[in-house]
Enzyme design. Sequence first.
Site, PDB file in Angstrom:
ATOM      1  N   ASP A 104      12.037  -7.852 -19.239  1.00  0.00           N
ATOM      2  CA  ASP A 104      11.404  -8.665 -20.274  1.00  0.00           C
ATOM      3  C   ASP A 104      12.474  -9.563 -20.905  1.00  0.00           C
ATOM      4  O   ASP A 104      13.237 -10.196 -20.185  1.00  0.00           O
ATOM      5  CB  ASP A 104      10.692  -7.750 -21.284  1.00  0.00           C
ATOM      6  CG  ASP A 104       9.911  -8.488 -22.353  1.00  0.00           C
ATOM      7  OD1 ASP A 104       8.810  -8.971 -22.043  1.00  0.00           O
ATOM      8  OD2 ASP A 104      10.404  -8.584 -23.488  1.00  0.00           O
ATOM      9  N   HIS A 293       3.258  -5.726 -16.322  1.00  0.00           N
ATOM     10  CA  HIS A 293       4.497  -5.999 -17.039  1.00  0.00           C
ATOM     11  C   HIS A 293       5.339  -4.748 -17.272  1.00  0.00           C
ATOM     12  O   HIS A 293       6.565  -4.832 -17.320  1.00  0.00           O
ATOM     13  CB  HIS A 293       4.171  -6.653 -18.383  1.00  0.00           C
ATOM     14  CG  HIS A 293       5.371  -7.124 -19.125  1.00  0.00           C
ATOM     15  ND1 HIS A 293       6.204  -8.119 -18.654  1.00  0.00           N
ATOM     16  CD2 HIS A 293       5.900  -6.734 -20.325  1.00  0.00           C
ATOM     17  CE1 HIS A 293       7.175  -8.335 -19.506  1.00  0.00           C
ATOM     18  NE2 HIS A 293       7.028  -7.500 -20.524  1.00  0.00           N
TER      19      HIS A 293
END
Length: 314
Positions: A104, A293
């Site tokens: 991220d 994610h």
Amino acid sequence: MKNEKGRQQRYIETNGVRLRTIVEGQGPLVILLHGFPRCWFLWRDQIDPLKAAGFRVAVPDQRGYGESSLPDRTDAYSMLELAADVVGIADALGEDKFHIVGHDFGCVVTWYTALLYPHRLHSVFGLSVPYSPIGPSMVNPPGLDEIFWYIRYFQNPGIAEAELEADIERSFAFFNGDRAHMPAGLKPRDSTLWPAPDVEAPPLMPAIPQSAQDYYIELFKKTGFRPSLNWYRNMANIPTQAPWLEGAKILPPSMFLAGENDPVLGFVAGAYDNMEDNFADLRGKKLIPATDHWVIEQQPALVAREIIEFVSAV
């Protein structure tokens, strides 16, 4: 000393901040960087496999998170400062060169640490965010002028943090909720981040145990969201903070991994397909089926194996 999760931790003073850092194992150093909204605990299932494979592991709460320093100034979270923190960890541990792994926004720090300090790295391993130069277009993407965009929403100090901190438990219910129960579709530009209070929050995604959810919630209750949101408030400034990086390629041996359903892959058109254009030595890129994610928490053993195989081979 051991922390509340039984991990050996140190408080490393570097670059004007104090970074709570898990430090365990013996061997070549691997630094693991979390993103938003996480802390060192994101990597809880990768630490022991890396140690067993013969590596020394350092996992910080990055500045603005957890038990690390929470500078007040927005510009204290520039990419130059964040990358210098990482190198400072290696310096404090007496390591001239190290492997770096990030997810991220931690992946963004990983790429820019490689750009700014290539001579300090054995290798670079990024997860979720394919490297492409970041600047104003990430804050105001083309074609989204009338559509809600969370990074743009994060830009004005006080607004996003007020919403997120009004009910931190509810915020994390949406952050880590089961995607199958999430509201679908695009929202108007003037929307808020979460649905109206009368909309029930989704159940927790299966990959995240309640104990992890509770740990994240308690840390953000202590820190609030302003420090971590300040990371996003520096995104548009990256080209002016380091203009000499225009056109630069990432030089150390590199690897990229993401969940095939990660929406971040589509943030910059062609970023994943054309990654090779931005690397001198990209040795692989992989998409993991049926993950999104949070691939580190959804496929912890696979991620650990991929990291170990890569850093062992370079």
